[in-house]
Structure formats: C-alpha cells, structure tokens
Write a protein that holds these residues in place. Structure first.
Motif, PDB file in Angstrom:
ATOM      1  N   VAL A   1       0.846  -1.201   0.000  1.00 10.52           N
ATOM      2  CA  VAL A   1       0.000   0.000   0.000  1.00 10.52           C
ATOM      3  C   VAL A   1       0.874   1.242   0.000  1.00 10.52           C
ATOM      4  CG1 VAL A   1      -1.991  -1.088   1.051  1.00 10.52           C
ATOM      5  CG2 VAL A   1      -0.249  -0.120   2.515  1.00 10.52           C
ATOM      6  N   GLN A   2       0.432   2.211  -0.757  1.00 13.47           N
ATOM      7  CA  GLN A   2       1.140   3.481  -0.839  1.00 13.47           C
ATOM      8  C   GLN A   2       0.448   4.491   0.047  1.00 13.47           C
ATOM      9  OE1 GLN A   2       3.983   3.691  -2.615  1.00 13.47           O
ATOM     10  NE2 GLN A   2       3.709   1.528  -3.126  1.00 13.47           N
ATOM     11  N   GLY A   3       1.246   5.353   0.659  1.00  8.71           N
ATOM     12  CA  GLY A   3       0.669   6.365   1.520  1.00  8.71           C
ATOM     13  C   GLY A   3       1.155   7.749   1.146  1.00  8.71           C
ATOM     14  N   ILE A   4       0.944   8.660   2.069  1.00 10.54           N
ATOM     15  CA  ILE A   4       1.380  10.034   1.841  1.00 10.54           C
ATOM     16  C   ILE A   4       2.853  10.181   2.179  1.00 10.54           C
ATOM     17  CG2 ILE A   4      -0.927  10.938   2.281  1.00 10.54           C
ATOM     18  CD1 ILE A   4       0.117  11.836   5.052  1.00 10.54           C
ATOM     19  N   LYS A   5       3.440  11.281   1.744  1.00 13.56           N
ATOM     20  CA  LYS A   5       4.823  11.634   2.072  1.00 13.56           C
ATOM     21  C   LYS A   5       5.838  10.600   1.606  1.00 13.56           C
ATOM     22  CE  LYS A   5       3.441  14.182   6.214  1.00 13.56           C
ATOM     23  NZ  LYS A   5       3.808  14.568   7.592  1.00 13.56           N
ATOM     24  N   GLY A   6       5.511   9.818   0.601  1.00 10.66           N
ATOM     25  CA  GLY A   6       6.453   8.853   0.048  1.00 10.66           C
ATOM     26  C   GLY A   6       6.582   7.554   0.812  1.00 10.66           C
ATOM     27  N   PHE A   7       5.706   7.310   1.786  1.00 14.89           N
ATOM     28  CA  PHE A   7       5.736   6.079   2.568  1.00 14.89           C
ATOM     29  C   PHE A   7       4.955   4.963   1.878  1.00 14.89           C
ATOM     30  CE2 PHE A   7       7.868   7.122   6.473  1.00 14.89           C
ATOM     31  CZ  PHE A   7       7.755   8.502   6.562  1.00 14.89           C
ATOM     32  N   GLU A   8       5.379   3.742   2.142  1.00 14.17           N
ATOM     33  CA  GLU A   8       4.653   2.568   1.718  1.00 14.17           C
ATOM     34  C   GLU A   8       4.760   1.516   2.803  1.00 14.17           C
ATOM     35  OE1 GLU A   8       6.560   1.223  -1.896  1.00 14.17           O
ATOM     36  OE2 GLU A   8       7.891  -0.092  -0.750  1.00 14.17           O
ATOM     37  N   ALA A   9       3.860   0.548   2.766  1.00 17.55           N
ATOM     38  CA  ALA A   9       3.908  -0.544   3.735  1.00 17.55           C
ATOM     39  C   ALA A   9       3.480  -1.816   3.035  1.00 17.55           C
ATOM     40  CB  ALA A   9       3.016  -0.263   4.938  1.00 17.55           C
ATOM     41  N   GLU A  10       4.003  -2.924   3.507  1.00 20.98           N
ATOM     42  CA  GLU A  10       3.678  -4.209   2.915  1.00 20.98           C
ATOM     43  C   GLU A  10       3.090  -5.138   3.957  1.00 20.98           C
ATOM     44  OE1 GLU A  10       6.874  -6.158   0.887  1.00 20.98           O
ATOM     45  OE2 GLU A  10       5.507  -7.561  -0.111  1.00 20.98           O
ATOM     46  N   PHE A  11       1.918  -5.657   3.669  1.00 18.60           N
ATOM     47  CA  PHE A  11       1.256  -6.623   4.535  1.00 18.60           C
ATOM     48  C   PHE A  11       1.761  -8.014   4.183  1.00 18.60           C
ATOM     49  CE2 PHE A  11      -1.850  -8.610   7.080  1.00 18.60           C
ATOM     50  CZ  PHE A  11      -2.454  -9.626   6.360  1.00 18.60           C
ATOM     51  N   LYS A  12       2.297  -8.705   5.174  1.00 22.57           N
ATOM     52  CA  LYS A  12       2.775 -10.077   4.962  1.00 22.57           C
ATOM     53  C   LYS A  12       2.080 -10.985   5.973  1.00 22.57           C
ATOM     54  CE  LYS A  12       7.333  -8.987   3.055  1.00 22.57           C
ATOM     55  NZ  LYS A  12       8.792  -9.196   3.154  1.00 22.57           N
ATOM     56  N   ARG A  13       1.112 -11.722   5.480  1.00 25.47           N
ATOM     57  CA  ARG A  13       0.334 -12.580   6.368  1.00 25.47           C
ATOM     58  C   ARG A  13       1.215 -13.646   7.004  1.00 25.47           C
ATOM     59  NH1 ARG A  13      -5.071 -13.530   6.078  1.00 25.47           N
ATOM     60  NH2 ARG A  13      -5.137 -12.668   3.973  1.00 25.47           N
ATOM     61  N   SER A  14       2.131 -14.205   6.238  1.00 28.88           N
ATOM     62  CA  SER A  14       2.958 -15.303   6.743  1.00 28.88           C
ATOM     63  C   SER A  14       3.847 -14.875   7.906  1.00 28.88           C
ATOM     64  CB  SER A  14       3.828 -15.871   5.611  1.00 28.88           C
ATOM     65  OG  SER A  14       4.693 -14.866   5.116  1.00 28.88           O
ATOM     66  N   GLN A  15       4.177 -13.586   7.932  1.00 32.05           N
ATOM     67  CA  GLN A  15       5.025 -13.065   9.004  1.00 32.05           C
ATOM     68  C   GLN A  15       4.249 -12.222   9.991  1.00 32.05           C
ATOM     69  OE1 GLN A  15       8.447 -11.072   7.276  1.00 32.05           O
ATOM     70  NE2 GLN A  15       8.734 -12.677   5.742  1.00 32.05           N
ATOM     71  N   SER A  16       2.942 -12.107   9.799  1.00 36.39           N
ATOM     72  CA  SER A  16       2.107 -11.252  10.657  1.00 36.39           C
ATOM     73  C   SER A  16       2.735  -9.868  10.803  1.00 36.39           C
ATOM     74  CB  SER A  16       1.906 -11.878  12.043  1.00 36.39           C
ATOM     75  OG  SER A  16       1.237 -13.111  11.942  1.00 36.39           O
ATOM     76  N   SER A  17       3.158  -9.330   9.660  1.00 36.56           N
ATOM     77  CA  SER A  17       3.862  -8.043   9.720  1.00 36.56           C
ATOM     78  C   SER A  17       3.237  -7.021   8.783  1.00 36.56           C
ATOM     79  CB  SER A  17       5.337  -8.224   9.366  1.00 36.56           C
ATOM     80  OG  SER A  17       5.492  -8.554   7.990  1.00 36.56           O
ATOM     81  N   PHE A  18       3.488  -5.792   9.100  1.00 38.58           N
ATOM     82  CA  PHE A  18       3.009  -4.667   8.279  1.00 38.58           C
ATOM     83  C   PHE A  18       4.050  -3.565   8.440  1.00 38.58           C
ATOM     84  CE2 PHE A  18       0.117  -2.473   5.730  1.00 38.58           C
ATOM     85  CZ  PHE A  18      -0.290  -1.259   6.279  1.00 38.58           C
ATOM     86  N   ASN A  19       5.204  -3.746   7.825  1.00 39.27           N
ATOM     87  CA  ASN A  19       6.331  -2.837   8.005  1.00 39.27           C
ATOM     88  C   ASN A  19       6.206  -1.612   7.115  1.00 39.27           C
ATOM     89  OD1 ASN A  19       7.276  -4.766   9.751  1.00 39.27           O
ATOM     90  ND2 ASN A  19       8.895  -5.500   8.387  1.00 39.27           N
ATOM     91  N   LEU A  20       6.634  -0.504   7.649  1.00 38.66           N
ATOM     92  CA  LEU A  20       6.572   0.783   6.952  1.00 38.66           C
ATOM     93  C   LEU A  20       7.929   1.078   6.344  1.00 38.66           C
ATOM     94  CD1 LEU A  20       4.775   3.417   6.539  1.00 38.66           C
ATOM     95  CD2 LEU A  20       5.997   4.312   8.532  1.00 38.66           C
TER      96      LEU A  20
END
Lengths: 117, 111
Positions: free
Chosen positions: A57-76
């Motif tokens: 997912v893309q956000g504001i200010k040039g940030f993005e995050a990736e949802f990884k179900r296998s790792q239960s993670s959502f890193n920015l």
C-alpha cells in the motif's frame, strides 16, 4: 487477545537513507492495519492503511507498507528520509468491526524516528 | 475547515476538580472515540460511541464519561481529577468500519 507490536523504540537514520519500521500483529483474523505519524506536540496523521487487496500500500509523504500474512507483519518503508520525517510512528490494528469501528484501534507503543544530518 | 477539533488544547487544573474536553467533527462520521496517550506515548482506547451504542473500555474509571449532544460532538467529562489522569487525550471519528481521523489532542495536567 489482539495486539500490535513495534519492536523498535528508537530508530536513527541518516538523512537520505532508506527506512524500515517494523510492526507485527496478533489477531484472530486479518485485521485492518494503519500507520499514523505524530510530530512533537501534534495529533496523529494517517500515513496509510490496509483493509484488503493489494498487499503493498502506498501512503502520503512517500511512505509505503507491505502486509505479509505469513510473518504477521506490516512494516513501513521509505526509500529516502528527510529531516522533516523525524517523529513518532504508530502502527495500529482493528478488527472487521473496528477498522474504524466500535471497539477502537489497538496501537503499538510507537517508534521514535531520529534523523541524523 | 478542521476535520476533528478539540478544545482546549491545554488544560491545567487541581486534583479533585471536574473538567470537560470538547470534541467536534465536521466529516459527517457516525462514530466517535476518545483515546488516552500516557507519558510514554502509549495510546489506548477509552470509549467509542455512535448513535446506537457506547462501548467503554473496562479499564476506564467511571469518573470519566462521554456525552454526545449530537452526532458531530463527543465531549469527555472527568470528575474528581487525579494526578494519574494527566495525559494527552485524543478524540477521533470515523464512519463505522472505516479509517479513524484524529483531533490535535488536549494535554491535561493535574496538579
């Protein structure tokens, strides 16, 4: 019980360097996930959100995050930080009824981002 | 044209007093919330409210009570203030099941 964990209390990055802030979640089902930023003395600004679909997912200010179900993670992530990115970053999660819903968001404890010149 | 506003921004008061913090949203949202941010910046939900129900976090003392005069407002009343109530209080709003938008916060200091 549902929880959101941000393992890094402080992160120091040089201006212009790349950034990754970690977030792990523990929910019974896939939660709704958010990243908010709080500048000193300010309120919370939404950077981006994940409800379903594309896991990057893309956000504001040039940030993005990736949802990884296998790792239960959502890193920015951000490819190149600016001094103005220095702030407190919060990962938050909610259930299907609390993506903005009745029982509110569960927040991680925040990661304080310091930008070195 | 602020989306979620809170007043006052700062509130300093003595122990034992009763105080209120006001919150207004002009986004047409149907659900509003109050969060508490402690000195370690940890954010915790206190209440959520729409026109159908109030959900209270069980850890919130009953000295705290939300009051909603209409859909655009959710005020926070605090009775018999204690030192431990010192914190930043954030109001938020959303359409049910959607993204929450936060106000600027009210820093409450209890002396």
């Amino acid at each position: 019980a549902q929880s959101v964990t941000q393992p890094d209390i402080h992160i120091t990055v040089s201006e212009g360097a790349s950034l990754e802030l970690r977030c792990n979640y523990s929910y019974g089902a896939t939660p709704y996930l958010f990243w908010y930023v709080q500048s000193p003395g300010q309120g919370l600004q939404l950077l981006l959100k994940y409800f379903s679909g594309d896991t990057l997912v893309q956000g504001i200010k040039g940030f993005e995050a990736e949802f990884k179900r296998s790792q239960s993670s959502f890193n920015l992530r951000k490819p190149s930080v600016h001094w103005s990115d220095a702030a407190e970053y919060f990962c938050a999660g909610g259930g299907e009824t609390s993506g903005g819903g009745a029982d509110g968001l569960t927040f991680g404890k925040g990661t304080h981002l310091i930008i070195q010149p | 044209d602020t989306a979620v506003s809170q007043t006052p921004k700062y509130l300093v008061t003595q122990m034992g007093n009763d105080k209120s913090i006001k919150c207004e949203q002009n986004l047409g949202h149907d659900t509003m919330y109050w969060y508490k941010q402690d000195s370690k910046k940890f954010l915790k939900i206190m209440f959520s409210y729409n026109n159908k129900e109030l959900i209270i976090n069980e850890t919130v003392p009953n000295r705290f009570s939300p009051k909603s005069p209409d859909k655009a407002h959710l005020n926070l009343h605090i009775n018999s203030l204690e030192l431990g109530d010192s914190a930043v209080y954030f109001c938020a709003s959303s359409r049910t099941g959607e993204t929450q938008y936060f106000g600027p916060g009210t820093r409450l200091t209890v002396l």
